[in-house]
Scaffold this motif. Structure first.
Motif, short mmCIF file in Angstrom:
data_model
loop_
_atom_site.label_atom_id
_atom_site.label_comp_id
_atom_site.label_asym_id
_atom_site.label_seq_id
_atom_site.Cartn_x
_atom_site.Cartn_y
_atom_site.Cartn_z
N LEU A 129 51.36 -66.79 -26.53
CA LEU A 129 51.13 -67.93 -25.64
C LEU A 129 52.45 -68.43 -25.08
CD1 LEU A 129 49.31 -70.28 -24.52
CD2 LEU A 129 49.73 -71.46 -26.70
N ILE A 130 52.51 -68.57 -23.75
CA ILE A 130 53.63 -69.24 -23.10
C ILE A 130 53.09 -70.53 -22.48
CG2 ILE A 130 55.11 -69.16 -21.05
CD1 ILE A 130 55.90 -66.38 -21.73
N LEU A 131 53.84 -71.61 -22.67
CA LEU A 131 53.46 -72.91 -22.12
C LEU A 131 54.58 -73.39 -21.20
CD1 LEU A 131 53.09 -72.94 -25.55
CD2 LEU A 131 51.52 -74.76 -24.89
N LEU A 132 54.24 -73.78 -19.98
CA LEU A 132 55.24 -74.20 -19.01
C LEU A 132 54.97 -75.61 -18.50
CD1 LEU A 132 55.50 -71.04 -16.67
CD2 LEU A 132 56.83 -71.56 -18.72
N ASP A 133 55.98 -76.46 -18.62
CA ASP A 133 55.97 -77.78 -17.99
C ASP A 133 57.36 -77.97 -17.40
OD1 ASP A 133 55.75 -80.38 -17.19
OD2 ASP A 133 55.23 -81.20 -19.16
N VAL A 134 57.56 -77.41 -16.20
CA VAL A 134 58.91 -77.26 -15.66
C VAL A 134 59.07 -77.87 -14.27
CG1 VAL A 134 59.53 -75.31 -17.12
CG2 VAL A 134 58.36 -74.89 -14.96
N GLU A 135 58.15 -78.73 -13.87
CA GLU A 135 58.30 -79.53 -12.66
C GLU A 135 58.68 -78.73 -11.42
OE1 GLU A 135 57.18 -82.45 -12.96
OE2 GLU A 135 57.11 -82.43 -15.15
N GLY A 136 57.98 -77.64 -11.19
CA GLY A 136 58.17 -76.90 -9.94
C GLY A 136 58.93 -75.60 -10.04
N ALA A 137 59.51 -75.31 -11.21
CA ALA A 137 60.30 -74.07 -11.36
C ALA A 137 59.50 -72.96 -12.02
CB ALA A 137 61.56 -74.37 -12.16
N GLU A 138 58.18 -73.04 -11.97
CA GLU A 138 57.33 -72.11 -12.72
C GLU A 138 57.60 -70.64 -12.41
OE1 GLU A 138 55.44 -76.06 -12.44
OE2 GLU A 138 56.11 -74.65 -10.89
N ILE A 139 57.65 -70.30 -11.15
CA ILE A 139 57.81 -68.88 -10.79
C ILE A 139 59.18 -68.36 -11.19
CG2 ILE A 139 57.96 -67.28 -8.83
CD1 ILE A 139 55.63 -68.76 -7.58
N ASP A 140 60.22 -69.18 -11.02
CA ASP A 140 61.56 -68.76 -11.42
C ASP A 140 61.61 -68.54 -12.94
OD1 ASP A 140 64.13 -68.01 -10.90
OD2 ASP A 140 64.95 -70.02 -10.78
N VAL A 141 60.96 -69.41 -13.69
CA VAL A 141 60.91 -69.24 -15.15
C VAL A 141 60.16 -67.97 -15.52
CG1 VAL A 141 60.00 -70.20 -17.30
CG2 VAL A 141 61.12 -71.70 -15.64
N LEU A 142 59.02 -67.75 -14.90
CA LEU A 142 58.23 -66.55 -15.21
C LEU A 142 58.96 -65.27 -14.80
CD1 LEU A 142 54.71 -67.88 -14.20
CD2 LEU A 142 55.46 -67.28 -16.51
N ASP A 143 59.71 -65.33 -13.70
CA ASP A 143 60.49 -64.17 -13.28
C ASP A 143 61.60 -63.83 -14.28
OD1 ASP A 143 59.19 -63.37 -10.98
OD2 ASP A 143 60.44 -64.55 -9.63
N SER A 144 61.98 -64.81 -15.11
CA SER A 144 63.05 -64.58 -16.07
C SER A 144 62.56 -63.87 -17.33
CB SER A 144 63.71 -65.91 -16.46
OG SER A 144 62.94 -66.63 -17.41
N LEU A 145 61.27 -63.64 -17.43
CA LEU A 145 60.67 -62.98 -18.58
C LEU A 145 60.78 -61.47 -18.44
CD1 LEU A 145 58.85 -63.64 -21.14
CD2 LEU A 145 56.89 -63.28 -19.63
N ASN A 146 60.99 -60.78 -19.55
CA ASN A 146 60.90 -59.32 -19.56
C ASN A 146 59.43 -58.97 -19.75
OD1 ASN A 146 60.83 -56.56 -20.23
ND2 ASN A 146 62.91 -56.62 -21.06
N TRP A 147 58.73 -58.71 -18.67
CA TRP A 147 57.28 -58.51 -18.73
C TRP A 147 56.89 -57.23 -19.46
CZ3 TRP A 147 53.63 -62.02 -17.43
CH2 TRP A 147 54.06 -63.14 -16.73
N ASP A 148 57.79 -56.25 -19.51
CA ASP A 148 57.48 -55.02 -20.22
C ASP A 148 57.47 -55.24 -21.73
OD1 ASP A 148 57.28 -53.50 -17.90
OD2 ASP A 148 59.44 -53.11 -17.84
N LEU A 149 58.28 -56.19 -22.21
CA LEU A 149 58.40 -56.44 -23.65
C LEU A 149 57.59 -57.64 -24.13
CD1 LEU A 149 62.25 -55.92 -24.24
CD2 LEU A 149 60.40 -54.30 -24.70
N HIS A 150 57.43 -58.64 -23.28
CA HIS A 150 56.92 -59.93 -23.75
C HIS A 150 55.77 -60.49 -22.92
CE1 HIS A 150 61.30 -60.18 -25.24
NE2 HIS A 150 60.54 -59.94 -26.30
N SER A 151 54.93 -59.65 -22.37
CA SER A 151 53.78 -60.16 -21.61
C SER A 151 52.87 -60.96 -22.54
CB SER A 151 52.99 -59.01 -20.99
OG SER A 151 53.77 -58.36 -20.01
N PRO A 152 52.69 -62.27 -22.30
CA PRO A 152 51.87 -63.08 -23.20
C PRO A 152 50.38 -62.84 -22.96
CG PRO A 152 52.64 -64.41 -21.37
CD PRO A 152 53.29 -63.07 -21.23
#
Length: 256
Positions: free
Chosen positions: A191-214
């Motif tokens: 589970l990933i939880l985001l409360d980032v006041e508008g930076a959601e996509i930038d935060v999600l882009d910072s994830l390694n989706w191959d290793l850590h897809s929630p």
């Protein structure tokens, strides 16, 4: 684009919500209208809808997010969470019950320093005091003064939004770190939880989706700072479907 009455009503209601907490500034009629709109949307796309305006007894989340985790069976098996924009470790926390009742562990991240509170209250959660963006760098962060106990949650990297509000704030410099550098290699993320006041996509882009897809993503998608539709398209493009709407702005997504 064809006329969409649901979208038009939402746009009208959002036009006056310049300062938070938005909910306490709405009339009973406006709250009822919002609830009706969200119920219609959930009926149209087949998602669950929960309208909970205060923490459920025995729970902590402001709008029942932790209660929904239990209701949908997400909380029952101990897992690992990553909470970005975690705020206080217990007061209106979305993950306090996950740790204390259901045995979850995880990482909680916030540019506001709650390290002492987490050491005292959340032994199984690792707190990291930083901002999360897609680059490792120093970032200007606009820290809102905490006058009545909630305003500091509106702190943001977007000064333009705060200039149009009544909040008192000051500019500070904080470290931004991508999620891919904060989550241990090999760690399954439930589970990933985001409360980032508008930076959601930038935060999600910072994830390694191959290793850590929630498996699940809970996101506060107000649409004030980032288009709701843009974020929805992003998550659908990553293979997620909307599982539930919670309150006015939270969305729970699940990998398809």
């Amino acid at each position: 684009m064809s006329f969409n009455p649901v979208r038009s009503i939402r746009k009208y209601l959002m036009s006056s919500l310049k300062d938070s907490p938005w909910f306490y500034r709405l009339s009973f009629l406006e709250k009822s209208l919002i609830r009706c709109v969200l119920q219609i949307q959930s009926w149209m796309d087949g998602s669950y809808f929960y309208w909970i305006m205060k923490p459920k007894e025995g729970f902590r989340s402001q709008f029942g997010q932790d209660f929904v985790f239990q209701e949908l069976g997400i909380a029952r098996t101990p897992g690992f969470f990553v909470e970005v924009g975690c705020n206080h470790p217990e007061i209106e926390s979305n993950t306090f019950i996950l740790e204390k009742v259901f045995g979850w562990t995880g990482i909680a991240i916030d540019p506001l320093d709650y390290s002492s509170d987490f050491r005292t209250l959340r032994a199984k959660t690792t707190f990291i005091n930083c901002l999360v963006l897609n680059e490792l760098k120093k970032v200007e962060f606009f820290k809102v003064s905490n006058i009545d106990g909630w305003q500091n949650r509106m702190s943001s990297i977007f000064e333009s939004e705060l200039k149009n509000s009544k909040f008192l704030y000051k500019k500070v410099e904080v470290d931004s770190v991508p999620l891919r550098l904060l989550i241990p290699v090999g760690q399954k993320v439930d589970l990933i939880l985001l409360d980032v006041e508008g930076a959601e996509i930038d935060v999600l882009d910072s994830l390694n989706w191959d290793l850590h897809s929630p498996i699940h993503i809970l996101v506060e998608n107000t649409g004030r700072l980032e288009s709701r539709r843009k974020l929805n398209r992003y998550l659908k493009g990553r293979g997620y479907r909307l599982l539930a709407r919670i309150g006015f702005s939270d969305q729970l997504w699940k990998i398809s």
